[in-house]
Design a protein around this motif. Structure first.
Motif, PDB file in Angstrom:
ATOM      1  N   ASP A  24       0.826  -1.211   0.000  1.00  0.00           N
ATOM      2  CA  ASP A  24       0.000   0.000   0.000  1.00  0.00           C
ATOM      3  C   ASP A  24       0.857   1.256   0.000  1.00  0.00           C
ATOM      4  OD1 ASP A  24      -2.369  -1.380  -0.087  1.00  0.00           O
ATOM      5  OD2 ASP A  24      -2.632  -1.388   2.095  1.00  0.00           O
ATOM      6  N   ARG A  25       1.991   1.200   0.662  1.00  0.00           N
ATOM      7  CA  ARG A  25       2.889   2.358   0.708  1.00  0.00           C
ATOM      8  C   ARG A  25       3.415   2.679  -0.692  1.00  0.00           C
ATOM      9  NH1 ARG A  25       8.738   2.452   1.996  1.00  0.00           N
ATOM     10  NH2 ARG A  25       9.247   4.635   2.315  1.00  0.00           N
ATOM     11  N   ASP A  26       3.798   1.653  -1.431  1.00  0.00           N
ATOM     12  CA  ASP A  26       4.287   1.866  -2.790  1.00  0.00           C
ATOM     13  C   ASP A  26       3.193   2.429  -3.688  1.00  0.00           C
ATOM     14  OD1 ASP A  26       6.748   0.869  -2.039  1.00  0.00           O
ATOM     15  OD2 ASP A  26       6.362  -1.138  -2.837  1.00  0.00           O
ATOM     16  N   ALA A  29       2.616   6.071  -2.776  1.00  0.00           N
ATOM     17  CA  ALA A  29       3.714   6.906  -3.256  1.00  0.00           C
ATOM     18  C   ALA A  29       3.661   7.083  -4.768  1.00  0.00           C
ATOM     19  CB  ALA A  29       5.052   6.299  -2.849  1.00  0.00           C
ATOM     20  N   GLU A  30       3.099   6.136  -5.465  1.00  0.00           N
ATOM     21  CA  GLU A  30       2.957   6.247  -6.916  1.00  0.00           C
ATOM     22  C   GLU A  30       1.769   7.138  -7.293  1.00  0.00           C
ATOM     23  OE1 GLU A  30       2.639   3.058 -10.530  1.00  0.00           O
ATOM     24  OE2 GLU A  30       3.708   2.455  -8.718  1.00  0.00           O
ATOM     25  N   ILE A  31       0.740   7.119  -6.480  1.00  0.00           N
ATOM     26  CA  ILE A  31      -0.461   7.907  -6.756  1.00  0.00           C
ATOM     27  C   ILE A  31      -0.242   9.386  -6.471  1.00  0.00           C
ATOM     28  CG2 ILE A  31      -2.816   8.317  -5.916  1.00  0.00           C
ATOM     29  CD1 ILE A  31      -3.075   5.266  -5.655  1.00  0.00           C
ATOM     30  N   LEU A  32       0.515   9.715  -5.424  1.00  0.00           N
ATOM     31  CA  LEU A  32       0.697  11.117  -5.061  1.00  0.00           C
ATOM     32  C   LEU A  32       1.296  11.979  -6.172  1.00  0.00           C
ATOM     33  CD1 LEU A  32       1.760  10.908  -1.332  1.00  0.00           C
ATOM     34  CD2 LEU A  32      -0.325  11.896  -2.262  1.00  0.00           C
ATOM     35  N   PRO A  33       2.382  11.551  -6.824  1.00  0.00           N
ATOM     36  CA  PRO A  33       2.903  12.389  -7.915  1.00  0.00           C
ATOM     37  C   PRO A  33       1.912  12.513  -9.070  1.00  0.00           C
ATOM     38  CG  PRO A  33       4.527  10.747  -7.311  1.00  0.00           C
ATOM     39  CD  PRO A  33       3.286  10.441  -6.557  1.00  0.00           C
ATOM     40  N   GLN A  37       0.491  15.985 -10.609  1.00  0.00           N
ATOM     41  CA  GLN A  37       0.571  16.329 -12.028  1.00  0.00           C
ATOM     42  C   GLN A  37      -0.788  16.702 -12.590  1.00  0.00           C
ATOM     43  OE1 GLN A  37       2.382  12.950 -13.880  1.00  0.00           O
ATOM     44  NE2 GLN A  37       4.455  13.720 -13.554  1.00  0.00           N
ATOM     45  N   ILE A  38      -1.816  15.980 -12.203  1.00  0.00           N
ATOM     46  CA  ILE A  38      -3.162  16.291 -12.670  1.00  0.00           C
ATOM     47  C   ILE A  38      -3.593  17.664 -12.179  1.00  0.00           C
ATOM     48  CG2 ILE A  38      -5.605  15.658 -12.404  1.00  0.00           C
ATOM     49  CD1 ILE A  38      -4.670  12.727 -12.478  1.00  0.00           C
ATOM     50  N   THR A  39      -3.303  17.976 -10.919  1.00  0.00           N
ATOM     51  CA  THR A  39      -3.661  19.281 -10.376  1.00  0.00           C
ATOM     52  C   THR A  39      -2.958  20.394 -11.127  1.00  0.00           C
ATOM     53  OG1 THR A  39      -3.948  18.278  -8.200  1.00  0.00           O
ATOM     54  CG2 THR A  39      -3.708  20.660  -8.271  1.00  0.00           C
ATOM     55  N   VAL A  40      -1.672  20.215 -11.396  1.00  0.00           N
ATOM     56  CA  VAL A  40      -0.909  21.225 -12.125  1.00  0.00           C
ATOM     57  C   VAL A  40      -1.468  21.405 -13.532  1.00  0.00           C
ATOM     58  CG1 VAL A  40       1.351  21.720 -13.147  1.00  0.00           C
ATOM     59  CG2 VAL A  40       1.192  20.937 -10.797  1.00  0.00           C
ATOM     60  N   ASP A  56       7.258  22.361 -10.049  1.00  0.00           N
ATOM     61  CA  ASP A  56       6.288  21.285 -10.293  1.00  0.00           C
ATOM     62  C   ASP A  56       6.975  19.936 -10.392  1.00  0.00           C
ATOM     63  OD1 ASP A  56       4.492  23.423 -12.568  1.00  0.00           O
ATOM     64  OD2 ASP A  56       4.204  23.141 -10.420  1.00  0.00           O
ATOM     65  N   ARG A  57       8.168  19.909 -10.902  1.00  0.00           N
ATOM     66  CA  ARG A  57       8.901  18.646 -11.041  1.00  0.00           C
ATOM     67  C   ARG A  57       9.550  18.219  -9.736  1.00  0.00           C
ATOM     68  NH1 ARG A  57      11.305  20.753 -16.494  1.00  0.00           N
ATOM     69  NH2 ARG A  57       9.657  20.067 -17.883  1.00  0.00           N
ATOM     70  N   ALA A  58       9.816  19.174  -8.844  1.00  0.00           N
ATOM     71  CA  ALA A  58      10.502  18.856  -7.591  1.00  0.00           C
ATOM     72  C   ALA A  58       9.634  18.022  -6.659  1.00  0.00           C
ATOM     73  CB  ALA A  58      10.929  20.145  -6.897  1.00  0.00           C
ATOM     74  N   PHE A  59       8.348  18.295  -6.608  1.00  0.00           N
ATOM     75  CA  PHE A  59       7.461  17.562  -5.699  1.00  0.00           C
ATOM     76  C   PHE A  59       7.402  16.074  -6.051  1.00  0.00           C
ATOM     77  CE2 PHE A  59       4.319  17.029  -2.581  1.00  0.00           C
ATOM     78  CZ  PHE A  59       3.304  16.262  -3.113  1.00  0.00           C
ATOM     79  N   PRO A  60       7.108  15.700  -7.311  1.00  0.00           N
ATOM     80  CA  PRO A  60       7.106  14.261  -7.620  1.00  0.00           C
ATOM     81  C   PRO A  60       8.484  13.617  -7.437  1.00  0.00           C
ATOM     82  CG  PRO A  60       6.008  15.484  -9.354  1.00  0.00           C
ATOM     83  CD  PRO A  60       6.628  16.483  -8.434  1.00  0.00           C
ATOM     84  N   ALA A  61       9.531  14.365  -7.747  1.00  0.00           N
ATOM     85  CA  ALA A  61      10.875  13.808  -7.581  1.00  0.00           C
ATOM     86  C   ALA A  61      11.160  13.512  -6.112  1.00  0.00           C
ATOM     87  CB  ALA A  61      11.909  14.773  -8.139  1.00  0.00           C
TER      88      ALA A  61
END
Length: 74
Positions: A24-26, A29-33, A37-40, A56-61
């Motif tokens: 679930d953690r993985d 962590a995959e859903i959050l970025p 991106q969708i919000t941006v 915008d790229r720093a948050f998913p990274a």
């Protein structure tokens, strides 16, 4: 049309099988970025241009940095 529907069904079945061994953690962590991106993109579509800034790229990274390398590579 039937061929395309069958192809989509098979692809979704394999995508589901890919998610089964993930924790679930993985998954979170995959859903959050992706949500970020969708919000941006939704915000930028109101203005007519779609561009990612370095911020915008720093948050998913930062979120992907916490994942094991083999999970990120997939």
């Amino acid at each position: 049309m039937l061929r395309r529907l069958t192809c989509m069904g098979v692809r979704n079945a394999f995508a589901t099988l890919h998610l089964l061994p993930m924790s679930d953690r993985d998954k979170d962590a995959e859903i959050l970025p992706l949500r970020h991106q969708i919000t941006v993109l939704e915000h930028q579509l109101r203005t007519g241009k779609v561009r990612f800034t370095p911020r915008d790229r720093a948050f998913p990274a930062a979120l992907l940095y916490r994942l094991p390398f083999d999970v990120v590579r997939r």
